[in-house]
Design a protein around this motif. Structure first.
Motif, PDB file in Angstrom:
ATOM      1  N   VAL A 105      48.249 -15.070  34.943  1.00 21.96           N
ATOM      2  CA  VAL A 105      47.202 -15.481  35.296  1.00 21.96           C
ATOM      3  C   VAL A 105      47.024 -16.886  35.926  1.00 21.96           C
ATOM      4  O   VAL A 105      47.441 -17.584  35.106  1.00 21.96           O
ATOM      5  CB  VAL A 105      45.967 -14.931  34.338  1.00 21.96           C
ATOM      6  CG1 VAL A 105      46.074 -15.670  33.051  1.00 21.96           C
ATOM      7  CG2 VAL A 105      44.520 -15.198  34.912  1.00 21.96           C
ATOM      8  N   THR A 106      46.286 -17.112  37.085  1.00 20.17           N
ATOM      9  CA  THR A 106      46.408 -18.341  37.467  1.00 20.17           C
ATOM     10  C   THR A 106      45.031 -19.300  37.111  1.00 20.17           C
ATOM     11  O   THR A 106      45.116 -20.499  36.811  1.00 20.17           O
ATOM     12  CB  THR A 106      46.377 -18.517  39.078  1.00 20.17           C
ATOM     13  OG1 THR A 106      45.338 -17.795  39.493  1.00 20.17           O
ATOM     14  CG2 THR A 106      47.679 -18.084  39.560  1.00 20.17           C
ATOM     15  N   ASP A 107      44.017 -18.423  36.957  1.00 22.58           N
ATOM     16  CA  ASP A 107      42.534 -18.782  36.627  1.00 22.58           C
ATOM     17  C   ASP A 107      42.276 -18.162  35.249  1.00 22.58           C
ATOM     18  O   ASP A 107      42.232 -18.499  34.024  1.00 22.58           O
ATOM     19  CB  ASP A 107      41.674 -18.742  37.406  1.00 22.58           C
ATOM     20  CG  ASP A 107      40.300 -19.510  37.161  1.00 22.58           C
ATOM     21  OD1 ASP A 107      40.176 -19.957  35.847  1.00 22.58           O
ATOM     22  OD2 ASP A 107      39.306 -19.730  38.028  1.00 22.58           O
ATOM     23  N   SER A 108      41.672 -16.999  35.264  1.00 21.18           N
ATOM     24  CA  SER A 108      41.199 -16.215  34.189  1.00 21.18           C
ATOM     25  C   SER A 108      41.067 -14.617  34.830  1.00 21.18           C
ATOM     26  O   SER A 108      40.781 -14.644  36.100  1.00 21.18           O
ATOM     27  CB  SER A 108      39.952 -16.598  33.534  1.00 21.18           C
ATOM     28  OG  SER A 108      38.762 -16.786  34.535  1.00 21.18           O
ATOM     29  N   THR A 109      40.808 -13.750  34.156  1.00 27.32           N
ATOM     30  CA  THR A 109      40.562 -12.485  34.395  1.00 27.32           C
ATOM     31  C   THR A 109      39.651 -11.688  33.238  1.00 27.32           C
ATOM     32  O   THR A 109      39.926 -11.907  31.884  1.00 27.32           O
ATOM     33  CB  THR A 109      41.783 -11.496  34.722  1.00 27.32           C
ATOM     34  OG1 THR A 109      41.458 -10.336  35.041  1.00 27.32           O
ATOM     35  CG2 THR A 109      42.717 -11.499  33.362  1.00 27.32           C
ATOM     36  N   THR A 117      42.589 -16.284  29.878  1.00 31.42           N
ATOM     37  CA  THR A 117      43.220 -17.574  30.650  1.00 31.42           C
ATOM     38  C   THR A 117      44.729 -17.445  30.530  1.00 31.42           C
ATOM     39  O   THR A 117      45.333 -18.462  31.067  1.00 31.42           O
ATOM     40  CB  THR A 117      42.561 -18.558  29.969  1.00 31.42           C
ATOM     41  OG1 THR A 117      42.775 -18.819  28.767  1.00 31.42           O
ATOM     42  CG2 THR A 117      40.979 -18.522  30.381  1.00 31.42           C
ATOM     43  N   ASP A 166      39.385 -10.425  38.555  1.00 32.04           N
ATOM     44  CA  ASP A 166      40.366 -11.687  38.568  1.00 32.04           C
ATOM     45  C   ASP A 166      39.584 -12.950  39.261  1.00 32.04           C
ATOM     46  O   ASP A 166      39.084 -12.661  40.324  1.00 32.04           O
ATOM     47  CB  ASP A 166      41.583 -11.361  39.524  1.00 32.04           C
ATOM     48  CG  ASP A 166      42.195 -10.053  38.635  1.00 32.04           C
ATOM     49  OD1 ASP A 166      42.047  -9.771  37.409  1.00 32.04           O
ATOM     50  OD2 ASP A 166      43.034  -9.336  39.417  1.00 32.04           O
ATOM     51  N   TYR A 167      39.694 -13.952  38.598  1.00 37.37           N
ATOM     52  CA  TYR A 167      39.401 -15.398  39.170  1.00 37.37           C
ATOM     53  C   TYR A 167      40.733 -16.071  39.435  1.00 37.37           C
ATOM     54  O   TYR A 167      41.371 -16.420  38.453  1.00 37.37           O
ATOM     55  CB  TYR A 167      38.483 -16.125  38.363  1.00 37.37           C
ATOM     56  CG  TYR A 167      37.318 -15.019  37.775  1.00 37.37           C
ATOM     57  CD1 TYR A 167      36.370 -14.827  38.555  1.00 37.37           C
ATOM     58  CD2 TYR A 167      37.398 -14.739  36.490  1.00 37.37           C
ATOM     59  CE1 TYR A 167      35.299 -13.994  37.940  1.00 37.37           C
ATOM     60  CE2 TYR A 167      36.265 -13.824  36.136  1.00 37.37           C
ATOM     61  CZ  TYR A 167      35.178 -13.654  36.909  1.00 37.37           C
ATOM     62  OH  TYR A 167      34.348 -12.681  36.271  1.00 37.37           O
ATOM     63  N   GLY A 168      41.252 -15.909  40.674  1.00 32.36           N
ATOM     64  CA  GLY A 168      42.368 -16.386  41.050  1.00 32.36           C
ATOM     65  C   GLY A 168      43.493 -15.228  40.932  1.00 32.36           C
ATOM     66  O   GLY A 168      42.894 -14.160  41.201  1.00 32.36           O
ATOM     67  N   ASP A 169      44.708 -15.463  40.893  1.00 30.18           N
ATOM     68  CA  ASP A 169      45.639 -14.460  41.031  1.00 30.18           C
ATOM     69  C   ASP A 169      45.846 -14.077  39.397  1.00 30.18           C
ATOM     70  O   ASP A 169      46.215 -14.687  38.415  1.00 30.18           O
ATOM     71  CB  ASP A 169      46.888 -14.771  41.533  1.00 30.18           C
ATOM     72  CG  ASP A 169      46.674 -15.160  42.894  1.00 30.18           C
ATOM     73  OD1 ASP A 169      45.885 -14.142  43.787  1.00 30.18           O
ATOM     74  OD2 ASP A 169      47.313 -15.854  43.605  1.00 30.18           O
ATOM     75  N   GLN A 199      31.768 -12.965  40.862  1.00 34.28           N
ATOM     76  CA  GLN A 199      31.791 -14.253  40.250  1.00 34.28           C
ATOM     77  C   GLN A 199      31.645 -14.271  38.805  1.00 34.28           C
ATOM     78  O   GLN A 199      31.474 -15.280  37.947  1.00 34.28           O
ATOM     79  CB  GLN A 199      31.198 -15.433  40.707  1.00 34.28           C
ATOM     80  CG  GLN A 199      31.186 -15.384  42.275  1.00 34.28           C
ATOM     81  CD  GLN A 199      32.553 -15.615  42.796  1.00 34.28           C
ATOM     82  OE1 GLN A 199      33.252 -16.556  41.895  1.00 34.28           O
ATOM     83  NE2 GLN A 199      33.368 -14.908  43.501  1.00 34.28           N
TER      84      GLN A 199
END
Length: 752
Positions: A562-566, A545, A600-603, A497
Motif C-alpha cells: 500500500v502506498t498510502d492507506s486502505t 498503512t 484505497d487511498y493511493g495504490d 475520501q
C-alpha cells in the motif's frame, strides 16, 4: 411430620382445607432471622425466625418453605397455631391456625428450627474450614431460590419483605449480613451477636450472611444523595489485594448513579465466598479469584454492583426472564468501561461480544426466546448473560443512549423494590420515550433467533452542495418465521475520501425504502458499521498503512502493499443470498455470504482467501458428495445478479478448500456448488470472457459475443457501461485496477 395428616383429615371434614402454595393468601412484610448456633465442624444451624405477614384473603392455612432443616416448634403472635407440619420432600411448612383469619389481618409466626444445611455444587449454605456463607440461588435446584436453606420464607422473586438479621458466633470470629449494622453485642459465654437491618423490601434470595475469620477494608463513596459506606470483608491473607482490586469502585458507583439513578441500598459491600459471585444486598459475594490486586477481574466487581439496580431494586418476576437481572448486569459489566476507561474501550469490548453472540445465535439449537428460558438454562452464560447483554446494548442504540437511559430510569422507579416482566419493561420504555417498543421486543425478546438487516444503495443524486441517497432496507429473521415491524437500525454511508455519516433507517416488514440528504457523495452504505446491534452477521474493520491482513469468518483479506492507506471491511452474514443465481445446475449457499469493501487511498495490492468446507456449521448445507463442486460467485451490489468469478486459484478438494483472488474488489461473495452429474462438468465453469491487452493503455479488446458491458472500480462503483462488439475504450479512466462484467462473468484488467 407429627400428626399433620390427621389434622388435614379433620380440617377437610370441617370444611377448612383449601389448595395452598407458598405465599397463597398472605403477603410477608418482614423477617426477623436469628442464627443462634452455627456449628462449623458439623455443618449445622440452629435458628429462629419471626415471619410477619398480612392476609390477602380469609384463610386458616399458611404455607412457607424450609429446606433440609427440621422445624422444632411454631407459635403465633396475634393468632393461635392449631398445628403445623413440615414435609421435607417438598420443603413445605404448613401452619394451621385455630380460627380462620380474616383478610387484612397482620400476624407473626415464631418458627424454631435446626439441623444440617443444604447445599449443591453452587448454591445453598457453603462450608469451608472455619467459614460459612449462603449463596441465595442454586444452579441445579429448580426453583433456583435458596433463601429457604437458612430460614422459613416465601422463596420466590416477587414476595419481597424487610429484614432484621441476628447472627451469633464466637468472639474471635466475624459475622456480616446484608443491610446496616445496628449493634454488635458481646456475651459472657465467649460469643457475640451482630444485628443488621434492611429497611428496603427485597427478595429472600438477596438477604445473606457470612461468618468466619474475616478482616474488614473500608472506605466511603460520596454519592449523589448521601455518603455511602464501602466495606470489603476478606480473609486476613487477602487484605493487601483489596485496594488494587477495588481501585475503581467509586468511579463505577458514580457511573451507575449518573446513568441509572441514586444507589438504592445501604452500603457498597463485598465479602469473600467459597464458590462464586452473588449479588446479595449490601454484602455481595465474590470469589478469591477476583482479588488479584489489580483490575483484571474488575468486571465482576462492576457486574455485581449493577445488580443493586437490575435484579435487586427491580427483580425479574420469573426465572424464565432472568435476562432482566443477568443480561442487564452483564451489559453493565462492560458499559461501565465507558466511564472508567473511555468510550472506545467499551465499544471494542461490546463489539467482540456481539460478534460472538451473533455466531452463537445462528445455531437452531439456540433459537430460544429471551423471555422464556428453560429453567435448566436460567443461568446459562451465552443464552442469558451474554445474549441479554448484547440485546440491552442493541436496545440502547435502537432508542439512542439518552432516550434509553430516560426509559430505564422510569422502569426502575416504576417497579422499585418490586418485580417486573419483559412486557412491563417494554411498556415502561414506551411510556417514557414515546417510541413504540412492541416491534423491538417482538424482534429480539419474544421470539427466538435474531434479525438480519440488509441495505442496498439504490441511487445517489446531487442536491446543491449535498447529495440525495436512496436505500432499500431488508429484514429477515434467523430462527422462527417472523416479520419484523418498527425496524430501526443504523446505516453508515462512506465516501471516496473516507467520509462517514451515520443515520437511522426505519421501516416495517420485509422491505422498506429510506431517503437521506448527505454532505458527500457516498460510494457505499453499511448496516451497523460500528457493530452496535445484534444482527445475523459478524464484521470487522481495519485501516492499513502497511502490509497486513484482516479476517472475519472464513474470509481473509491480505494487504500485500500500500502506498498510502486502505480501509477494509469484512461482513460475514449468517443468512444465504435470497435470490436466484441465474445459472442452471448451480446452488447458492443457504447459510452465509460475505460483504467485502475496500477504499484505497493511493495504490494498494489487496488479495483475498475464501475458504469452504462441507462441515455442518459452514457449507454442509450445499456440499454433500464429491459431485458437488464448490465455486465462488460475486456481485458488486446486493441488487445485482451473481457473476462467476473465474480469476482465482483453487486449492483443496470437494470437502474442503480455499479460493485465492489476486485482487479482491468490493462487493458480495458467496459459495455455490455445481452438480457435476447434472451439468456434465468436471469442475467449476470455464470463463468464456477474455480481455487484452492486459495491462492496457486505453483500448481493451473483448473476446465474447456482443453484449452489454459494465466496468467497475475496486470499490464496486460503475464507471463505464454500454454495448460492445469487440472493443471498449477506457482511455478516460486513470491508471489502476478495474473489473469488466459481461455475460455473467467478471474479468480483472489493469490500466497503465
Amino acid at each position: 411430620m407429627r400428626k399433620f395428616l390427621t389434622i388435614i383429615g379433620i380440617l377437610a371434614f370441617m370444611g377448612f382445607v383449601q389448595a395452598q402454595t407458598p405465599g397463597e393468601g398472605f403477603d410477608v412484610s418482614h423477617y426477623e432471622i436469628h442464627l443462634n448456633n452455627i456449628d462449623f465442624d458439623n455443618h449445622t444451624l440452629q435458628g429462629e425466625t419471626f415471619v410477619t405477614l398480612t392476609t390477602t384473603a380469609a384463610t386458616n392455612t399458611f404455607v412457607l418453605e424450609l429446606k433440609r432443616l427440621a422445624v422444632n416448634s411454631v407459635s403465633g403472635i396475634g393468632c393461635d397455631v392449631y398445628d403445623f407440619g413440615h414435609n421435607p420432600d417438598n420443603d413445605l411448612v404448613t401452619i394451621v391456625t385455630s380460627q380462620t383469619i380474616s383478610e387484612g389481618t397482620t400476624l407473626t409466626f415464631d418458627i424454631e428450627y435446626y439441623g444440617n444445611t443444604f447445599n449443591e455444587s453452587w448454591g445453598g449454605i457453603m462450608w469451608t474450614p472455619g467459614y460459612v456463607c449462603n449463596m441465595g440461588v442454586g444452579f441445579e435446584s429448580v426453583p433456583h431460590n435458596l433463601g429457604k436453606c437458612w430460614f422459613p420464607c416465601v422463596d420466590n422473586f416477587t414476595d419481597k419483605a424487610t429484614y432484621d438479621v441476628y447472627v451469633t458466633v464466637p468472639t474471635a470470629q466475624s459475622a456480616v449480613c446484608g443491610g446496616l449494622l445496628v449493634s454488635d453485642t458481646d456475651h459472657p459465654d465467649g460469643t457475640h451477636t451482630v444485628h443488621y437491618t434492611v429497611p428496603q423490601e427485597i427478595a429472600t434470595y438477596h438477604i445473606s450472611f457470612v461468618a468466619g475469620d474475616y478482616v474488614e477494608w473500608t472506605d466511603t463513596y460520596q454519592g449523589v444523595e448521601r455518603d455511602i459506606p464501602i466495606t470489603v470483608y476478606v480473609k486476613p491473607a487477602q487484605i493487601n489485594s483489596v485496594p488494587g482490586t477495588f481501585v475503581n469502585v467509586k468511579d463505577i458507583a458514580a457511573f451507575y448513579e449518573e446513568h441509572f439513578g441514586p444507589y438504592p441500598f445501604n452500603r457498597i459491600g463485598y465479602a469473600i465466598t467459597s464458590v462464586g459471585c452473588m449479588e446479595h444486598i449490601d454484602n455481595i459475594g465474590i470469589t478469591s479469584g477476583v482479588l488479584t490486586g489489580n483490575t483484571t477481574q474488575e468486571s465482576y466487581v462492576a457486574h455485581e454492583m449493577s445488580h443493586m439496580w437490575f435484579g435487586n431494586k427491580v427483580t425479574c418476576a420469573r426465572a424464565e426472564e432472568m435476562w432482566l437481572n443477568e443480561g442487564f448486569a452483564q451489559f453493565c459489566g462492560i458499559f461501565y468501561r465507558a466511564g472508567v476507561y473511555g468510550e472506545d474501550d467499551f465499544q471494542g469490548a461490546m463489539s467482540d461480544l456481539i460478534n460472538n453472540i451473533a455466531s452463537w445465535c445462528k445455531s437452531e439449537a439456540h433459537w430460544i426466546p429471551l423471555n422464556n428460558i428453560p429453567q435448566d438454562m436460567t443461568y446459562d452464560g451465552s443464552a442469558v448473560y451474554d445474549r441479554g447483554a448484547v440485546i440491552v446494548n442493541t436496545l440502547m442504540n435502537y432508542l439512542g443512549r439518552e432516550n434509553f437511559l430516560t426509559g430505564i430510569r422510569h422502569y426502575l422507579e416504576t417497579h422499585a423494590f418490586g418485580a417486573a416482566t419483559s412486557e412491563e419493561l417494554r411498556d415502561a420504555l414506551t411510556e417514557a420515550t414515546g417510541v413504540d417498543m412492541n416491534g423491538f421486543f417482538d424482534n429480539y425478546v419474544f421470539i427466538g433467533g435474531m434479525p438480519h438487516y440488509g441495505v442496498n444503495l439504490l441511487s445517489v443524486s446531487p442536491n446543491g452542495d449535498q447529495y440525495d441517497a436512496r436505500i432499500q432496507m431488508t429484514y429477515w429473521h434467523v430462527g422462527p418465521s417472523h416479520m419484523g415491524m418498527n425496524n430501526r437500525v443504523e446505516v453508515t454511508f462512506v465516501g471516496a475520501q473516507g467520509q462517514r455519516q451515520t443515520v437511522m433507517a426505519c421501516w416495517d416488514g420485509m422491505e422498506g425504502e429510506n431517503a437521506f440528504v448527505l454532505d458527500f457523495e457516498p460510494v457505499a452504505a453499511f448496516v451497523d458499521y460500528y457493530n452496535h446491534f445484534l444482527d445475523a452477521k459478524s464484521d470487522k474493520n481495519g485501516v492499513f498503512t502497511a502490509s497486513g491482513s484482516l479476517t472475519q469468518g472464513k474470509f481473509k483479506a491480505l494487504v500485500n502493499s500500500v502506498t498510502d492507506s486502505t480501509l477494509l471491511r469484512i461482513e460475514d452474514h449468517f443468512v444465504g443470498p435470497d435470490d436466484d443465481p441465474g445459472y442452471p445446475g448451480i446452488t447458492l449457499s443457504t447459510s452465509h455470504y460475505w460483504n467485502f469493501f475496500r477504499n484505497d487511498y493511493g495504490d494498494a495490492d489487496v488479495s483475498a482467501q475464501i475458504s469452504y468446507s462441507n462441515s455442518l456449521n459452514q457449507d454442509g448445507d450445499i456440499i454433500h458428495t464429491e459431485n458437488d463442486s464448490a465455486i465462488l460467485l460475486y456481485r458488486p451490489h446486493a441488487y445485482e445478479q451473481w457473476y462467476s468469478f473465474p480469476e482465482y486459484a483453487l486449492e483443496g478438494n470437494w470437502k474442503v478448500g480455499r479460493f485465492t483472488l489476486e485482487q479482491a474488489p468490493s462487493g458480495q461473495y458467496t459459495i455455490a456448488v455445481i452438480d457435476k452429474t447434472q451439468l456434465g462438468m468436471a469442475e467449476r465453469p470455464v470463463a468464456t470472457l477474455r480481455v487484452y491487452p492486459n495491462p492496457t493503455e486505453g483500448l481493451l479488446t473483448v473476446e465474447t459475443e456482443p453484449a452489454d458491458y459494465r466496468i467497475t472500480s475496486l470499490t464496486g462503483q460503475t464507471l463505464l457501461q454500454g454495448w460492445t462488439e469487440g472493443q471498449v475504450d477506457v482511455t478516460g479512466l486513470p491508471a489502476g485496477t478495474y473489473f469488466i462484467i459481461i455475460n455473467g462473468t467478471v474479468q480483472r484488467f489493469i490500466i497503465q
